[in-house]
Design a protein around this motif. Structure first.
Motif, short mmCIF file in Angstrom:
data_model
loop_
_atom_site.label_atom_id
_atom_site.label_comp_id
_atom_site.label_asym_id
_atom_site.label_seq_id
_atom_site.Cartn_x
_atom_site.Cartn_y
_atom_site.Cartn_z
N LEU A 1 0.77 -0.97 0.11
CA LEU A 1 0.03 0.05 0.07
C LEU A 1 0.83 1.40 -0.04
O LEU A 1 0.44 2.24 0.35
CB LEU A 1 -1.05 0.13 1.30
CG LEU A 1 -1.92 -1.17 1.36
CD1 LEU A 1 -2.86 -1.19 2.44
CD2 LEU A 1 -2.65 -1.38 0.04
N SER A 2 1.99 1.15 -0.30
CA SER A 2 2.93 2.31 -0.16
C SER A 2 2.65 3.18 -1.49
O SER A 2 3.22 4.49 -1.78
CB SER A 2 4.37 1.66 -0.47
OG SER A 2 4.78 1.04 -1.70
N TYR A 3 1.96 2.69 -2.47
CA TYR A 3 1.75 3.63 -3.74
C TYR A 3 -0.16 3.72 -3.85
O TYR A 3 -0.75 2.60 -3.35
CB TYR A 3 2.19 3.10 -4.88
CG TYR A 3 1.77 1.82 -5.47
CD1 TYR A 3 0.81 1.54 -6.31
CD2 TYR A 3 2.50 0.63 -4.99
CE1 TYR A 3 0.60 0.10 -6.50
CE2 TYR A 3 2.34 -0.59 -5.18
CZ TYR A 3 1.35 -0.81 -6.14
OH TYR A 3 1.19 -2.20 -6.33
N PRO A 4 -0.42 4.80 -4.31
CA PRO A 4 -2.08 5.13 -4.48
C PRO A 4 -2.78 3.99 -5.02
O PRO A 4 -2.20 3.18 -6.14
CB PRO A 4 -2.02 6.71 -4.90
CG PRO A 4 -0.62 7.19 -4.87
CD PRO A 4 0.06 5.90 -4.87
N ILE A 5 -3.90 3.78 -4.96
CA ILE A 5 -4.77 3.02 -5.50
C ILE A 5 -5.77 3.74 -6.39
O ILE A 5 -6.46 4.80 -5.91
CB ILE A 5 -5.82 2.32 -4.41
CG1 ILE A 5 -4.82 1.41 -3.57
CG2 ILE A 5 -6.87 1.33 -5.15
CD1 ILE A 5 -5.53 0.76 -2.28
N SER A 6 -5.75 3.33 -7.58
CA SER A 6 -6.72 4.11 -8.85
C SER A 6 -8.30 3.57 -8.49
O SER A 6 -8.33 2.39 -8.57
CB SER A 6 -6.35 3.65 -9.94
OG SER A 6 -4.84 4.07 -10.03
N LEU A 7 -9.06 4.65 -8.32
CA LEU A 7 -10.62 4.31 -8.26
C LEU A 7 -11.29 5.14 -9.32
O LEU A 7 -10.68 5.97 -9.90
CB LEU A 7 -10.97 4.61 -6.98
CG LEU A 7 -10.23 3.93 -5.66
CD1 LEU A 7 -11.01 4.59 -4.45
CD2 LEU A 7 -10.79 2.60 -5.77
N PRO A 8 -12.31 4.63 -9.76
CA PRO A 8 -13.22 5.59 -10.75
C PRO A 8 -13.10 6.90 -10.19
O PRO A 8 -13.34 8.06 -10.93
CB PRO A 8 -14.53 4.92 -10.70
CG PRO A 8 -14.18 3.52 -10.34
CD PRO A 8 -13.00 3.41 -9.29
N ALA A 9 -13.31 7.24 -8.93
CA ALA A 9 -13.54 8.42 -8.33
C ALA A 9 -12.38 9.43 -8.15
O ALA A 9 -12.09 10.70 -7.77
CB ALA A 9 -14.22 8.48 -7.02
N GLY A 10 -11.12 8.68 -8.32
CA GLY A 10 -9.75 9.38 -8.31
C GLY A 10 -8.95 8.39 -7.60
O GLY A 10 -9.08 7.53 -7.06
N ALA A 11 -7.52 8.78 -7.35
CA ALA A 11 -6.54 8.24 -6.68
C ALA A 11 -6.83 8.20 -5.11
O ALA A 11 -7.25 9.23 -4.71
CB ALA A 11 -5.29 8.53 -6.98
N ALA A 12 -6.55 7.18 -4.27
CA ALA A 12 -6.69 7.19 -2.96
C ALA A 12 -5.43 6.33 -2.42
O ALA A 12 -4.95 5.36 -2.69
CB ALA A 12 -7.98 6.32 -2.54
N LYS A 13 -5.31 7.01 -1.19
CA LYS A 13 -3.91 6.56 -0.34
C LYS A 13 -4.42 6.14 0.84
O LYS A 13 -5.05 6.80 1.59
CB LYS A 13 -2.94 7.50 -0.19
CG LYS A 13 -1.80 6.98 0.36
CD LYS A 13 -0.87 6.10 -0.50
CE LYS A 13 0.61 5.79 0.05
NZ LYS A 13 0.33 4.99 1.30
N VAL A 14 -4.19 4.79 1.23
CA VAL A 14 -4.23 4.14 2.50
C VAL A 14 -2.84 3.56 3.01
O VAL A 14 -2.30 3.23 2.18
CB VAL A 14 -5.50 3.16 2.62
CG1 VAL A 14 -6.77 3.88 2.34
CG2 VAL A 14 -5.34 2.15 1.42
N ASN A 15 -2.98 3.56 4.44
CA ASN A 15 -1.83 2.61 5.02
C ASN A 15 -2.44 1.61 5.80
O ASN A 15 -3.69 1.46 5.96
CB ASN A 15 -0.93 3.47 5.99
CG ASN A 15 -0.44 4.87 5.32
OD1 ASN A 15 0.35 4.38 4.13
ND2 ASN A 15 -0.32 5.78 5.73
N VAL A 16 -1.50 0.48 6.21
CA VAL A 16 -2.07 -0.55 6.84
C VAL A 16 -1.35 -0.81 8.08
O VAL A 16 -0.03 -0.58 8.32
CB VAL A 16 -2.22 -1.74 6.02
CG1 VAL A 16 -0.71 -2.28 5.60
CG2 VAL A 16 -2.64 -2.97 6.94
N SER A 17 -2.02 -1.15 9.38
CA SER A 17 -1.20 -1.72 10.32
C SER A 17 -1.18 -2.93 10.63
O SER A 17 -2.43 -3.44 10.57
CB SER A 17 -1.77 -0.75 11.66
OG SER A 17 -1.78 0.61 11.73
N VAL A 18 -0.10 -3.61 11.03
CA VAL A 18 0.07 -4.98 10.91
C VAL A 18 0.46 -5.62 12.19
O VAL A 18 1.37 -5.07 12.67
CB VAL A 18 1.10 -5.62 9.78
CG1 VAL A 18 1.00 -7.02 9.83
CG2 VAL A 18 0.67 -5.13 8.58
N GLY A 19 -0.16 -6.21 12.82
CA GLY A 19 -0.01 -6.82 14.21
C GLY A 19 0.24 -8.52 13.97
O GLY A 19 -0.65 -8.98 13.26
#
Length: 467
Positions: A407-425
């Motif tokens: 998830l280090s690079y944005p995700i392309s969506l129909p409404a535009g690019a989105a950026k999320v991160n993830v917390s891993v345990g």
């Protein structure tokens, strides 16, 4: 079990009528219109009333099918008895038709009486028809040749003459199997006794007719109406569900199909050996078997789809929480990972739920590309995912970093690019703990990673004190 007074009254009236007929027959041995035509056949009608008005706990398919069976048999008996007293004759075909229809209806009722189901599936109905039509007609066909040497009349008349006792034999054999494989109950006792009484009268009628010893209106005819009353009364009582009933029906339908195929095979090898009309039930049985096969395949596909849906997340196609926990309980070593998206709620609120769903699907695809072979990836609900992998600690640290890197690079969506991160345990799976412990440890590590903004965190004994 409480029965209504009107229902009990109908049963008592039927019992009194049966006793009256037996006494009247003994006092007045000569044939009598009232005794033989009215009183005798009214008992069959009361049996139909008892069945059709059976208590609410009774299986309705069983009650209705036997109610109509008793009604139709009584009509056939009335037609044939009428012809014994009056010059205005009713064609014998009417009574023959009524007697022939009686057997499949009784078979359906008997089959259903040993279960507690409230609905009948297409497969059960087809099995019943296949057995009733196929097995009965095939057995009758093989008895037809020797019977024609004894009975007078054409092949159709002889066929009808032996169809009835063969139907009785099939029914009694089926009931015997159910009776032996199920716990004893008062219902099964009444049902078996009723069928034996009815079948005995039929078999005696055949034997007496062959040997010119049958007398119209004899006391043995009461075995028919006694059997009908006992069968109707059996519907008053419940019996434990048969765990063998579906298997027996399916196996019996298979036997009927094989028997019908054998019949048609013999007819092809020896043309003219069987009358042409005797082959019709064989063709019907095979046609019904193909229809049954299509229903069975449809049900099997539906069952497979339901099983898949029961363990699959509909949105992402990954395993769901239930399936994830099931697999977790089967692991003895390795690591469990819990992943929670950071920033998902904001995207869901700003771009809409459709965009949020698409983001989850793409995140699932990214995670699936980095997990090792044999690992289990699941969506546990919302924006939370889980992974189970049989790996060592070094590999677990690498996998946690790899999952975060997806998830280090944005995700392309129909409404535009989105950026999320993830917390891993993540936490180790070992034989000293339970699946609930492993899950709690990974959960604590995941929230520690989220609080500390470190991306990923492995569980350690004092992680609850991390801040």
């Amino acid at each position: 079990m409480q029965l209504s007074r009107p229902y009990l009254g109908v049963k008592w009236i039927a019992a009194v009528l049966l006793a009256s007929h037996l006494i009247s027959r003994w006092i007045f041995p000569e044939n009598n219109i009232f005794i033989d035509l009215v009183l005798f056949n009214s008992i069959g009608l009361f049996a139909a009333i008892i069945a059709l008005s059976a208590p609410a706990h009774t299986d309705r398919v069983s009650a209705i099918s036997f109610g109509f069976a008793a009604l139709i048999w009584s009509m056939g008996s009335f037609f044939s008895t009428w012809n014994s007293f009056f010059e205005l004759q009713i064609p014998n075909g009417f009574s023959d038709f009524c007697y022939a229809i009686f057997y499949p209806l009784v078979f359906l009722s008997v089959s259903r009486s040993f279960t507690q189901k409230r609905s009948i599936s297409a497969l059960e109905l087809l099995d019943t028809v296949i057995i009733a039509v196929g097995l009965t007609s095939v057995l009758t066909a093989f008895f037809l040749k020797p019977a024609m040497l004894t009975f007078s009349g054409n092949s159709w008349q002889v066929f009808l003459s032996i169809l009835y006792p063969v139907g009785d034999i099939v029914l009694v054999a089926m009931v015997a199997v159910y009776f032996l494989l199920n716990p004893f109950s008062f219902q099964s006792l009444l049902l078996t006794t009723g069928l034996l009484s009815f079948a005995s009268s039929d078999l005696f009628f055949i034997w007496a007719s062959i040997n010119d010893k049958y007398e119209f209106g004899s006391i043995t005819d009461d075995g028919w109406i006694l059997g009908l009353l006992l069968l109707a009364t059996s519907l008053t009582y419940s019996s434990p569900k048969s765990k063998f009933s579906e298997k027996i029906s399916s196996a019996s339908a298979t036997i009927a199909l094989i028997a019908s195929s054998t019949l048609l095979g013999i007819a092809a090898i020896k043309p003219g050996y069987f009358p042409s009309f005797i082959l019709i039930p064989g063709f019907i049985t095979i046609a019904l078997a193909f229809i049954r096969m299509s229903f069975a395949l449809q049900e099997a596909n539906t069952a497979v789809s339901e099983r898949v849906l029961a363990r699959t997340d509909e949105l992402t196609g990954l395993s769901n929480r239930r399936n994830f926990l099931l697999h977790l309980s089967q692991f003895k070593s390795g690591f469990i990972f819990l992943l929670d998206l950071d920033g998902f709620k904001k995207i869901n609120d700003e771009l809409g739920h459709a965009a949020g769903d698409e983001l989850l699907r793409q995140v699932a695809m990214r995670f699936s590309r980095v997990i090792p072979s044999g690992a289990q990836l699941a969506r546990l609900g919302g924006d939370e995912f889980g992974v189970i992998a049989q790996i060592d600690q070094g590999q677990a640290i690498e996998l946690a970093q790899a999952l975060g890197s997806t998830l280090s690079y944005p995700i392309s969506l129909p409404a535009g690019a989105a950026k999320v991160n993830v917390s891993v345990g993540f936490a180790p799976i070992d034989q000293s703990g339970e699946s609930t412990d492993w899950l709690r440890h990974a959960d604590l590590a995941m929230y520690a990673a989220k609080r500390n903004g470190v991306g990923s965190q492995m569980w350690i004994s004092n992680i609850e004190n991390l801040g």
